[in-house]
Write a protein that holds these residues in place. Structure first.
Motif, PDB file in Angstrom:
ATOM      1  N   ARG A 175       0.822  -1.204   0.000  1.00  8.46           N
ATOM      2  CA  ARG A 175       0.000   0.000   0.000  1.00  8.46           C
ATOM      3  C   ARG A 175       0.859   1.260   0.000  1.00  8.46           C
ATOM      4  O   ARG A 175       0.562   2.233  -0.692  1.00  8.46           O
ATOM      5  N   LEU A 176       1.938   1.265   0.764  1.00  9.01           N
ATOM      6  CA  LEU A 176       2.808   2.440   0.779  1.00  9.01           C
ATOM      7  C   LEU A 176       3.568   2.560  -0.534  1.00  9.01           C
ATOM      8  O   LEU A 176       3.750   3.657  -1.071  1.00  9.01           O
ATOM      9  N   GLY A 272     -13.915  -3.859  -1.517  1.00  8.09           N
ATOM     10  CA  GLY A 272     -13.512  -3.970  -0.121  1.00  8.09           C
ATOM     11  C   GLY A 272     -12.334  -4.875   0.153  1.00  8.09           C
ATOM     12  O   GLY A 272     -11.862  -4.950   1.285  1.00  8.09           O
ATOM     13  N   LEU A 273     -11.840  -5.593  -0.869  1.00 11.45           N
ATOM     14  CA  LEU A 273     -10.726  -6.515  -0.679  1.00 11.45           C
ATOM     15  C   LEU A 273      -9.432  -5.902  -1.209  1.00 11.45           C
ATOM     16  O   LEU A 273      -9.447  -5.013  -2.062  1.00 11.45           O
ATOM     17  N   LEU A 274      -8.327  -6.417  -0.708  1.00 12.08           N
ATOM     18  CA  LEU A 274      -7.013  -5.981  -1.168  1.00 12.08           C
ATOM     19  C   LEU A 274      -6.524  -6.918  -2.266  1.00 12.08           C
ATOM     20  O   LEU A 274      -6.652  -8.137  -2.148  1.00 12.08           O
ATOM     21  N   THR A 275      -5.977  -6.362  -3.314  1.00 11.06           N
ATOM     22  CA  THR A 275      -5.341  -7.146  -4.370  1.00 11.06           C
ATOM     23  C   THR A 275      -3.847  -6.845  -4.316  1.00 11.06           C
ATOM     24  O   THR A 275      -3.439  -5.703  -4.513  1.00 11.06           O
ATOM     25  N   VAL A 276      -3.044  -7.868  -4.004  1.00 13.37           N
ATOM     26  CA  VAL A 276      -1.618  -7.664  -3.778  1.00 13.37           C
ATOM     27  C   VAL A 276      -0.817  -8.679  -4.580  1.00 13.37           C
ATOM     28  O   VAL A 276      -1.152  -9.874  -4.594  1.00 13.37           O
ATOM     29  N   GLY A 280       4.435 -13.520  -8.577  1.00 14.43           N
ATOM     30  CA  GLY A 280       4.020 -14.541  -9.533  1.00 14.43           C
ATOM     31  C   GLY A 280       2.562 -14.918  -9.437  1.00 14.43           C
ATOM     32  O   GLY A 280       1.988 -15.446 -10.387  1.00 14.43           O
ATOM     33  N   VAL A 281       1.946 -14.686  -8.294  1.00 14.66           N
ATOM     34  CA  VAL A 281       0.507 -14.870  -8.112  1.00 14.66           C
ATOM     35  C   VAL A 281      -0.037 -13.655  -7.371  1.00 14.66           C
ATOM     36  O   VAL A 281       0.715 -12.882  -6.785  1.00 14.66           O
ATOM     37  N   TRP A 282      -1.364 -13.496  -7.415  1.00 10.08           N
ATOM     38  CA  TRP A 282      -2.011 -12.351  -6.767  1.00 10.08           C
ATOM     39  C   TRP A 282      -3.000 -12.860  -5.727  1.00 10.08           C
ATOM     40  O   TRP A 282      -3.732 -13.808  -5.974  1.00 10.08           O
ATOM     41  N   GLN A 283      -2.988 -12.206  -4.561  1.00 10.31           N
ATOM     42  CA  GLN A 283      -3.990 -12.551  -3.557  1.00 10.31           C
ATOM     43  C   GLN A 283      -5.085 -11.511  -3.583  1.00 10.31           C
ATOM     44  O   GLN A 283      -4.831 -10.314  -3.755  1.00 10.31           O
ATOM     45  N   VAL A 284      -6.326 -11.974  -3.385  1.00 10.64           N
ATOM     46  CA  VAL A 284      -7.488 -11.098  -3.288  1.00 10.64           C
ATOM     47  C   VAL A 284      -8.153 -11.415  -1.956  1.00 10.64           C
ATOM     48  O   VAL A 284      -8.700 -12.500  -1.765  1.00 10.64           O
ATOM     49  N   GLY A 285      -8.084 -10.506  -1.030  1.00 11.05           N
ATOM     50  CA  GLY A 285      -8.630 -10.748   0.304  1.00 11.05           C
ATOM     51  C   GLY A 285      -8.069  -9.738   1.272  1.00 11.05           C
ATOM     52  O   GLY A 285      -7.931  -8.566   0.947  1.00 11.05           O
TER      53      GLY A 285
END
Length: 513
Positions: A175-176, A272-276, A280-285
């Motif tokens: 986020r930063l 409302g979820l974070l995509t980070v 190599g993969v992305w998390q959504v949550g």
């Protein structure tokens, strides 16, 4: 035999473990973490307390297993995120760290969003966002803000004390780091009146930060020169330790609070979820504010003590349950994903005279699981497919009843790993990668992560929970405005004072009789 030192800086404790090349934990030290200084919206910890905790844990390991302590070949520390350490030019902390529970930046976040305008990070700015907290510092503690040279996560602060080098990782700092994106010639830092130099150098998990400095206190002087590897936040490390860092899998880390998400091969957005980017993969949550701590609250409320997922909770769940279920909104500390609303409050809905401790206990476990389901539904919708399974870890994974509830509520298989502490195993994977033992995180997961138990959803219970989940969502919508009003009363002049104690003698005492 050689080992790595894998550490997990948690919300309530610090865990240090010596792990061999097969992923076996050969020695463990658990030390209570520092207690934050908290008021209604404030939550702070002196960063030096984390260093003292690390030293205490290392000392216990060195005393218990001196033969292994001298054979450490790498160190990796994961830890809590959404917690900021503020450093000056001399690398000393300028003020206490603001923890993940601190919500003082709520008003500053609203003003900041206006200044950010069309910057892509603006919609994500809330009371928990690191840039909002920096804006709050600028408004409330301008001298500290002017002296600020760098912002670190707690685990990065420990790496700094070990190596003398500042570094962060792109997952914990996502986020930063996103604030550094330039739009129309200006990044979010500039729009907020700050400098992007506050970001530390970025290292991928498994890349070296430095080596343990000579001259550190005992027993660290015995491991001077050992490489310190950059790790990531505790969620990322636990997902790796569960083998969930692969496309199509969901993860649920249940400790003091809950973190749930799904992993995909492409970035998607979900409300409302974070995509980070997890490399190599992305998390959504993302993280919630509630979990096993909510069970601890219930045990305390009922006058019981003990581990929130241990015998005390099991004893509650063994009691008779009334045919009419309760609905519990688990928002005792506000909520992060998916609402990012510090003013949400908890509630039991539907109490009747027959309800007892077992009903309350089931309602609490189910309420947390319903919040999990909401996050999972949004992640699956964004990714366009259901999760293969939910890899479940953390303290609550030791409770088979909670595992079954989560499987039935979410309608997905729940798989618990063999490792009791997946965050520690994930840190160990990273440390061993840093030594060159594994060529990739995928290889490390395949070699060292071993599933232990699998819980399949029960179709009949799933159908019953579908109906209760609908009521849960209606209760959320109905009570959210009331939560906001109650929170406003606590912040204003509407809070009710305590009643004075009655006099023990004289006319006033006779009037009370």
């Amino acid at each position: 035999m050689t080992v790595v030192l894998a550490c997990d800086l948690g919300g309530t404790s610090f865990r240090a473990v010596l792990v061999d090349q097969d992923g076996a934990a050969l020695a463990e030290s658990v030390v209570p973490g520092p207690v934050p200084v908290e008021t209604l919206d404030r939550s702070e910890i002196d960063p030096a307390a984390w260093w003292s905790t690390f030293l205490a844990a290392a000392t216990r390991l060195a005393e218990d297993r001196p033969d292994l302590f001298g054979k450490i070949r790498g160190i990796a520390i994961c830890g809590v995120t959404r917690t900021q350490v503020y450093l000056g030019q001399d690398d000393r902390s300028l003020r206490p760290a603001m923890t993940w529970k601190d919500t003082r930046a709520e008003a500053a976040a609203a003003r900041l969003r206006e200044r950010l305008g069309d910057h892509p990070e603006a919609p994500r700015v809330n009371a928990f966002h690191p840039l909002a907290r920096l804006a709050w510092l600028g408004e409330e503690e301008p001298e500290t803000a002017r002296a600020l040279a760098c912002v670190l996560e707690p685990k990065d602060y420990l790496n700094l004390r070990l190596t003398g080098r500042r570094a962060g990782d792109p997952v914990s700092m996502a986020r930063l780091a996103a604030c550094a994106q330039v739009v129309d010639g200006r990044d979010a830092f500039a729009r907020a009146g700050l400098g992007a130099a506050l970001l530390p150098p970025q290292r991928e998990p498994h890349e070296p930060v430095g080596i343990v400095l000579p001259g550190l206190p005992e027993p660290l002087d015995r491991i001077a020169g050992v490489p310190v590897v950059c790790c990531s936040n505790d969620t990322w490390a636990a997902a790796a330790g569960l083998g969930a860092l692969r496309d199509g899998y969901a993860y649920n880390i249940s400790g003091t609070t809950e973190v749930l998400g799904m992993v995909g091969s492409e970035p998607v957005e979900a409300d409302g979820l974070l995509t980070v980017d997890w490399g190599g993969v992305w998390q959504v949550g993302g993280p919630s504010q509630n979990g096993a701590d909510t069970v601890s609250w219930l045990l305390s409320l009922l006058g019981r003590t003990g581990d929130p997922v241990g015998p005390a909770t099991a004893a509650l769940l063994d009691g008779d349950r009334d045919p009419q279920p309760l609905v519990f909104l688990p928002y005792l500390q506000g909520e992060r994903v998916p609402y990012w609303n510090p003013a949400l409050r908890g509630a039991f809905v539907g109490l009747n005279r027959r309800h007892g401790p077992a009903d309350l206990a089931y309602a609490v476990l189910e309420g947390v699981a319903f919040a999990n389901r909401l996050v999972l539904e949004r992640a699956e919708a964004a990714l366009g497919r259901p999760a293969v399974e939910i890899r479940f870890g953390g303290g609550a994974a030791a409770n088979p009843v909670w595992c079954r509830i989560k499987a039935d509520v979410c309608g997905r298989p729940v798989v618990v790993g063999e490792a009791r502490e997946p965050g520690v195993l994930g840190a160990a994977l990273v440390a061993w990668m840093g030594t060159g033992r594994f060529g990739s995180l995928a290889e490390a997961q395949e070699r060292l992560v071993r599933p232990a138990r699998r819980f399949e959803p029960d179709p009949a219970r799933r159908a019953a929970y579908d109906g209760l989940y609908t009521i849960f969502r209606r209760a959320e919508a109905a009570l959210a405005p009331i939560s906001a009003d109650l929170a406003a009363l606590a912040r204003g002049s509407g809070a009710l004072p305590g009643m004075p104690a009655p006099a023990t003698s004289g006319p006033e005492a006779r009037a009370h009789a």
